[in-house]
Design a protein around this motif. Structure first.
Motif, PDB file in Angstrom:
ATOM      1  N   UNK A 187       0.891  -1.662  -0.356  1.00  0.00           N
ATOM      2  CA  UNK A 187       0.208  -0.045   0.292  1.00  0.00           C
ATOM      3  C   UNK A 187       1.249   1.477  -0.199  1.00  0.00           C
ATOM      4  N   UNK A 188       1.007   2.032  -1.392  1.00  0.00           N
ATOM      5  CA  UNK A 188       2.175   2.967  -1.189  1.00  0.00           C
ATOM      6  C   UNK A 188       1.377   4.361  -0.930  1.00  0.00           C
ATOM      7  N   UNK A 189       2.084   4.660  -0.176  1.00  0.00           N
ATOM      8  CA  UNK A 189       2.389   6.316   0.119  1.00  0.00           C
ATOM      9  C   UNK A 189       2.469   7.063  -0.953  1.00  0.00           C
ATOM     10  N   UNK A 190       1.547   7.871  -1.701  1.00  0.00           N
ATOM     11  CA  UNK A 190       1.421   8.667  -2.469  1.00  0.00           C
ATOM     12  C   UNK A 190       3.190   9.040  -3.150  1.00  0.00           C
ATOM     13  N   UNK A 191       3.266   9.060  -4.515  1.00  0.00           N
ATOM     14  CA  UNK A 191       4.603   9.265  -4.768  1.00  0.00           C
ATOM     15  C   UNK A 191       5.042  10.271  -5.083  1.00  0.00           C
ATOM     16  N   UNK A 192       2.943  10.872  -5.327  1.00  0.00           N
ATOM     17  CA  UNK A 192       3.446  12.888  -6.165  1.00  0.00           C
ATOM     18  C   UNK A 192       3.511  13.675  -4.418  1.00  0.00           C
ATOM     19  N   UNK A 193       3.581  13.541  -3.013  1.00  0.00           N
ATOM     20  CA  UNK A 193       3.811  13.724  -1.972  1.00  0.00           C
ATOM     21  C   UNK A 193       4.872  13.891  -1.511  1.00  0.00           C
ATOM     22  N   UNK A 194       5.452  14.900  -0.377  1.00  0.00           N
ATOM     23  CA  UNK A 194       6.470  14.882  -0.508  1.00  0.00           C
ATOM     24  C   UNK A 194       6.978  14.231  -0.161  1.00  0.00           C
ATOM     25  N   UNK A 195       6.608  13.488   1.201  1.00  0.00           N
ATOM     26  CA  UNK A 195       7.007  12.090   2.097  1.00  0.00           C
ATOM     27  C   UNK A 195       6.529  10.745   1.329  1.00  0.00           C
ATOM     28  N   UNK A 196       6.011  10.820   0.403  1.00  0.00           N
ATOM     29  CA  UNK A 196       5.893   9.883  -0.938  1.00  0.00           C
ATOM     30  C   UNK A 196       7.203   9.372  -2.172  1.00  0.00           C
ATOM     31  N   UNK A 197       7.603  10.656  -1.662  1.00  0.00           N
ATOM     32  CA  UNK A 197       8.536  10.590  -2.715  1.00  0.00           C
ATOM     33  C   UNK A 197      10.377  10.039  -1.774  1.00  0.00           C
ATOM     34  N   UNK A 198      10.497   9.919  -0.013  1.00  0.00           N
ATOM     35  CA  UNK A 198      10.803   9.678   0.624  1.00  0.00           C
ATOM     36  C   UNK A 198      10.881   7.703   0.148  1.00  0.00           C
ATOM     37  N   UNK A 199       9.824   7.356   0.337  1.00  0.00           N
ATOM     38  CA  UNK A 199       9.615   5.896   0.426  1.00  0.00           C
ATOM     39  C   UNK A 199      10.501   5.554  -1.064  1.00  0.00           C
ATOM     40  N   UNK A 200       9.649   6.622  -2.297  1.00  0.00           N
ATOM     41  CA  UNK A 200      10.523   6.072  -3.874  1.00  0.00           C
ATOM     42  C   UNK A 200      11.695   5.914  -3.568  1.00  0.00           C
ATOM     43  N   UNK A 201      12.297   7.101  -2.922  1.00  0.00           N
ATOM     44  CA  UNK A 201      13.758   6.728  -3.296  1.00  0.00           C
ATOM     45  C   UNK A 201      14.346   5.080  -2.426  1.00  0.00           C
ATOM     46  N   UNK A 202      13.495   5.215  -1.005  1.00  0.00           N
ATOM     47  CA  UNK A 202      14.187   4.096   0.143  1.00  0.00           C
ATOM     48  C   UNK A 202      13.905   3.103  -0.767  1.00  0.00           C
ATOM     49  N   UNK A 203      13.358   3.223  -1.474  1.00  0.00           N
ATOM     50  CA  UNK A 203      12.662   1.983  -2.287  1.00  0.00           C
ATOM     51  C   UNK A 203      13.370   1.574  -3.751  1.00  0.00           C
ATOM     52  N   UNK A 204      14.222   3.039  -4.332  1.00  0.00           N
ATOM     53  CA  UNK A 204      14.742   3.084  -4.935  1.00  0.00           C
ATOM     54  C   UNK A 204      16.631   2.681  -4.692  1.00  0.00           C
TER      55      UNK A 204
END
Length: 284
Positions: A187-204
């Motif tokens: 369940x992804x924290x919206x990748x367009x939000x500032x917090x969600x971008x941190x999640x996307x960075x972690x996954x990368x």
């Protein structure tokens, strides 16, 4: 000349004489006349006029922050130095978790210190709140630190750092967060939000490919989805879910822990005693 400076700021903000006039209660010709007077006094042209648009040229871009400072200094002449004597309205924008986290603890202290100040709280997501501060629609915004440099007219002050954790339904076994992320629906924290971008960075960074079940921006909604067994998620340790019993497993990331930072953003020229007092209350 103060009137012309105020109109200049509105034209710069809204991009046309007619739009500025709508916000000021002036006709387009009145706005145009004020801008001619201002340009004549300064001895320079401030706009590149093409069609209906009024785009700031180099001289206009140089003059804009100076005009903001002049008007801010003028406004400060009428502001009492003691916070208890300050009166007026502060427009505060805040993301949802700040509204239920930092603000409820800070506002009683602020009310005691500045009882005559009226607060208007505006909810929103970080990017929208940032735009509202930049446009002068908010005095202060409490949001997640943007992943980019701010315009030089804005200043940000750090308030808190919130670690991300992995949340999983109670029935899901295992304590290795990377393995759970690889094996369970996500369940992804919206990748367009500032917090969600941190999640996307972690996954990368971890080179993880997740099997997405849903994407949304509301933390409380993410928690409920995970509680009901939809999948696992990475969210900051923040929000009302921390204050109630949950049907979750909360797994720390250990040495892999990353954070989101909460900041206060305002215009440099807009600092005032009541605003400084509110910031002190937010810092505890």
């Amino acid at each position: 000349m103060l009137r012309e400076l105020k109109t200049f700021l509105m034209v710069a903000r809204h991009g046309t004489f007619s739009a500025a006039g709508l916000h000021l209660g002036l006709t387009q010709s009145a706005v145009s006349a004020q801008m001619r007077v201002l340009e004549q006094h300064l001895g320079v042209r401030l706009f590149d006029r093409s069609g209906r648009a009024a785009v700031l040229n180099a001289a206009g871009r140089h003059a804009l922050p100076l005009a903001e400072q002049i008007l801010a200094l003028y406004a400060q002449m009428a502001v009492p130095t003691a916070v208890a004597d300050w009166q007026g309205e502060l427009r505060i924008g805040a993301i949802a978790t700040v509204q239920t986290g930092l603000l409820p603890e800070a506002l009683p202290r602020f009310r005691t210190a500045a009882p005559r100040v009226e607060l208007k709280l505006v909810p929103g997501v970080s990017l929208h709140l940032l735009s509202q501060v930049d446009a002068g629609e908010l005095d202060l915004a409490l949001l997640i630190r943007p992943p980019f440099d701010l315009p030089k007219e804005l200043v940000q002050l750090s308030l808190a750092r919130e670690p991300f954790v992995l949340i999983a339904p109670q029935g899901v076994e295992g304590d290795d967060p990377l393995r759970l992320l690889a094996e369970q629906p996500f369940v992804r924290y919206d990748r367009h939000s500032f917090g969600g971008r941190r999640v996307s960075q972690f996954l990368r960074e971890q080179r993880l490919s997740v099997r997405e079940a849903l994407e949304l921006d509301e933390l409380e909604a993410i928690v409920r989805m995970v509680e009901c067994g939809l999948g696992v998620s990475l969210i900051p340790r923040a929000g009302l879910w921390l204050q109630r019993p949950t049907r979750l497993r909360v797994i720390e990331l250990g040495p892999l822990t990353f954070h989101r930072e909460l900041v206060a953003v305002m215009r440099r020229a807009q600092r005032q005693p009541a605003l400084e007092c509110l910031l002190d209350c937010l810092r505890g």
